[in-house]
Design a protein around this motif. Structure first.
Motif, PDB file in Angstrom:
ATOM      1  N   SER A  86      36.439 -60.654  -7.917  1.00 52.11           N
ATOM      2  CA  SER A  86      37.097 -59.692  -6.990  1.00 52.11           C
ATOM      3  C   SER A  86      36.577 -58.592  -6.942  1.00 52.11           C
ATOM      4  N   SER A  87      35.414 -57.846  -8.196  1.00 49.19           N
ATOM      5  CA  SER A  87      34.883 -57.007  -7.944  1.00 49.19           C
ATOM      6  C   SER A  87      33.388 -56.688  -7.346  1.00 49.19           C
ATOM      7  N   ILE A  88      32.566 -58.022  -6.819  1.00 53.63           N
ATOM      8  CA  ILE A  88      32.107 -58.543  -6.228  1.00 53.63           C
ATOM      9  C   ILE A  88      32.935 -58.349  -4.879  1.00 53.63           C
ATOM     10  N   TYR A  89      34.028 -58.692  -4.370  1.00 53.31           N
ATOM     11  CA  TYR A  89      34.700 -59.174  -3.203  1.00 53.31           C
ATOM     12  C   TYR A  89      35.301 -57.756  -2.451  1.00 53.31           C
ATOM     13  N   HIS A  90      35.156 -56.570  -3.993  1.00 52.82           N
ATOM     14  CA  HIS A  90      35.363 -55.438  -3.247  1.00 52.82           C
ATOM     15  C   HIS A  90      34.362 -54.817  -2.376  1.00 52.82           C
ATOM     16  N   HIS A  91      32.911 -55.380  -2.549  1.00 53.49           N
ATOM     17  CA  HIS A  91      31.840 -54.533  -1.947  1.00 53.49           C
ATOM     18  C   HIS A  91      31.259 -54.904  -0.345  1.00 53.49           C
ATOM     19  N   VAL A  92      31.659 -56.668  -0.683  1.00 52.93           N
ATOM     20  CA  VAL A  92      31.069 -57.092   0.383  1.00 52.93           C
ATOM     21  C   VAL A  92      32.007 -58.720   0.561  1.00 52.93           C
ATOM     22  N   ARG A  93      31.613 -59.426   1.833  1.00 51.83           N
ATOM     23  CA  ARG A  93      32.354 -60.374   2.129  1.00 51.83           C
ATOM     24  C   ARG A  93      32.433 -62.072   1.507  1.00 51.83           C
ATOM     25  N   GLY A  94      30.663 -61.853   0.726  1.00 50.18           N
ATOM     26  CA  GLY A  94      30.933 -62.947   0.217  1.00 50.18           C
ATOM     27  C   GLY A  94      29.324 -63.029   0.765  1.00 50.18           C
ATOM     28  N   LYS A  95      28.481 -64.435  -0.474  1.00 52.62           N
ATOM     29  CA  LYS A  95      27.296 -64.946  -0.437  1.00 52.62           C
ATOM     30  C   LYS A  95      26.674 -64.691   0.765  1.00 52.62           C
ATOM     31  N   GLU A  96      26.884 -64.374   1.633  1.00 48.86           N
ATOM     32  CA  GLU A  96      26.553 -64.943   2.909  1.00 48.86           C
ATOM     33  C   GLU A  96      25.718 -62.931   3.764  1.00 48.86           C
ATOM     34  N   GLU A  97      26.675 -62.431   3.202  1.00 48.54           N
ATOM     35  CA  GLU A  97      26.911 -60.634   3.684  1.00 48.54           C
ATOM     36  C   GLU A  97      25.558 -60.040   2.321  1.00 48.54           C
ATOM     37  N   LEU A  98      25.395 -60.909   0.818  1.00 50.86           N
ATOM     38  CA  LEU A  98      24.479 -60.185   0.159  1.00 50.86           C
ATOM     39  C   LEU A  98      23.043 -60.804   0.511  1.00 50.86           C
ATOM     40  N   LEU A  99      23.412 -61.971   1.468  1.00 54.63           N
ATOM     41  CA  LEU A  99      22.043 -62.235   1.882  1.00 54.63           C
ATOM     42  C   LEU A  99      21.538 -61.753   2.855  1.00 54.63           C
ATOM     43  N   ARG A 100      22.181 -61.085   3.473  1.00 54.06           N
ATOM     44  CA  ARG A 100      21.950 -60.442   4.590  1.00 54.06           C
ATOM     45  C   ARG A 100      21.872 -59.024   4.531  1.00 54.06           C
ATOM     46  N   LEU A 101      22.126 -58.949   3.665  1.00 52.53           N
ATOM     47  CA  LEU A 101      21.830 -57.148   2.699  1.00 52.53           C
ATOM     48  C   LEU A 101      20.842 -57.244   2.420  1.00 52.53           C
ATOM     49  N   ALA A 102      19.999 -58.096   1.634  1.00 52.29           N
ATOM     50  CA  ALA A 102      19.031 -58.538   0.723  1.00 52.29           C
ATOM     51  C   ALA A 102      17.631 -58.717   1.724  1.00 52.29           C
ATOM     52  N   VAL A 103      17.880 -59.793   2.845  1.00 56.00           N
ATOM     53  CA  VAL A 103      16.805 -60.190   3.585  1.00 56.00           C
ATOM     54  C   VAL A 103      16.418 -58.546   4.335  1.00 56.00           C
ATOM     55  N   GLY A 104      17.636 -57.711   4.605  1.00 56.89           N
ATOM     56  CA  GLY A 104      17.381 -56.859   5.949  1.00 56.89           C
ATOM     57  C   GLY A 104      16.457 -56.030   5.101  1.00 56.89           C
ATOM     58  N   ARG A 105      16.556 -56.163   3.354  1.00 58.31           N
ATOM     59  CA  ARG A 105      16.150 -54.603   3.287  1.00 58.31           C
ATOM     60  C   ARG A 105      14.446 -54.983   3.655  1.00 58.31           C
ATOM     61  N   ALA A 106      14.236 -56.352   3.211  1.00 58.77           N
ATOM     62  CA  ALA A 106      12.537 -56.254   2.825  1.00 58.77           C
ATOM     63  C   ALA A 106      12.330 -56.397   4.719  1.00 58.77           C
ATOM     64  N   LEU A 107      12.907 -56.362   5.678  1.00 61.69           N
ATOM     65  CA  LEU A 107      12.588 -57.022   7.373  1.00 61.69           C
ATOM     66  C   LEU A 107      12.991 -55.716   7.688  1.00 61.69           C
ATOM     67  N   ASP A 108      13.714 -54.908   7.244  1.00 59.41           N
ATOM     68  CA  ASP A 108      13.904 -53.483   7.483  1.00 59.41           C
ATOM     69  C   ASP A 108      12.717 -52.823   7.018  1.00 59.41           C
ATOM     70  N   ALA A 109      11.897 -52.599   5.848  1.00 61.97           N
ATOM     71  CA  ALA A 109      10.704 -52.343   5.109  1.00 61.97           C
ATOM     72  C   ALA A 109       9.433 -52.193   5.927  1.00 61.97           C
ATOM     73  N   LEU A 110       9.499 -53.839   6.484  1.00 65.99           N
ATOM     74  CA  LEU A 110       8.538 -54.710   7.413  1.00 65.99           C
ATOM     75  C   LEU A 110       8.139 -53.830   8.613  1.00 65.99           C
ATOM     76  N   PHE A 111       9.723 -53.627   9.640  1.00 67.20           N
ATOM     77  CA  PHE A 111       9.742 -53.171  11.112  1.00 67.20           C
ATOM     78  C   PHE A 111       9.130 -52.074  10.880  1.00 67.20           C
TER      79      PHE A 111
END
Lengths: 194, 194
Positions: free
Chosen positions: B45-70
């Motif tokens: 429930s602490s995790i769900y306090h910050h993100v909607r779920g696993k897929e949002e964590l994936l989006r944030l994580a790969v987004g960080r890599a993509l933003d740095a590359l772009f």
């Protein structure tokens, strides 16, 4: 007798082709004998007639890739002549083997796990890389290759480039004729126009 | 209020660091919210306090890599000067980003699946490769790069070399200072001594 042997080996070979496809799709760990039986269209007991199980199929499959790779190191052009020319031959032939044995090399490059066969495959792969690294070092020592990039690092980047082909190349899309030559040109002379 | 925001974003960031490690170890599909909760040492429930779920964590994580590359494509040295120098800058910076954001880029390069987020990540990765391929083509047209290797193939081999770093480089083993420079030297000038 000879005919039986021929039939038996044909069966193992076609079983292997199906096995490699399934291993590459589902992963080795994720594949059951049931999956292989279904994909090959033969019973599990027919499979056990030829091999002891999944791990032996893995050994045969990655062994095929490894044997083809190691064979390139014994070819005349890999053992005679200047180190740089021998290395160039091995790089070209490695790319050719990768294309000719694509599913088998793909499986080899994805081996990660902890079974004895996987450890054996990882070790033979390291041996191969090590043999190529030695050849590269010889060419550096002979002044034929640049000395300012550490040979171990250069070997890793070189294999990184070659091995990446299994990630994006799809058979039938054409354009393989030029691929080994493109690998050799980029590896030895780089992108820059001269 | 400002303090709360800072704390919240710190928590998401540290949660992300744990998430990326678990995704890389177990694979995205093989990771449950339960696994993430256990690894992070906080309740689901602490995790769900910050993100909607696993897929949002994936989006944030790969987004960080993509933003740095772009972001590298917008740097002054990537937009001003000769195409070959701009490409060289992007290649060097891509290697640097890969090392600086190693777990995030590793995750990005392993994305395969069929969720909307994975498709989005694959598409942004293709966009990035496409932008670099265009720059490479510009440099070929300007006569700065060799024209005898097809630009799309050259781009793939180039990224094959760069991206392979995630497969063999382990942080703490040292030797990264020279890595981006070695990538640039091999990519543009090749192994051969001159």
């Amino acid at each position: 007798m000879a005919e039986n042997l021929t039939r038996a080996s044909y069966t193992v070979e076609s079983l292997l082709a199906v096995t490699v496809r399934v291993f590459n799709e589902r992963g080795y760990d994720g594949t059951s004998m049931e999956d292989l039986s279904r994909a090959a269209g033969i019973s599990k007991s027919s499979i056990y007639h030829h091999v002891r199980g999944k791990e032996e199929l893995l050994r045969l499959a990655v062994g095929r890739a490894l044997d083809a790779l190691f064979a390139t190191l014994e070819e005349p052009k890999a053992v005679e002549g200047r180190p740089v020319d021998r290395l160039e031959h091995v790089v070209r032939r490695t790319a050719e083997v990768l294309l000719a044995e694509l599913p088998y090399v793909t499986l080899l490059l994805r081996v990660r796990g902890n079974t004895a066969t996987e450890q054996w495959a990882l070790e033979r792969r390291r041996d191969f890389d090590h043999r190529v690294a030695e050849l590269l070092q010889e060419a550096v020592t002979a002044g034929e290759l640049r000395a300012d990039v550490e040979p171990r690092l250069a070997t890793r980047l070189l294999f990184g480039m070659i091995n990446s082909v299994v990630e994006w190349y799809r058979p039938g899309q054409g354009g393989t004729e030029g691929l080994p030559e493109a690998v050799v040109q980029l590896a030895f002379d780089g992108l820059r126009a001269r």
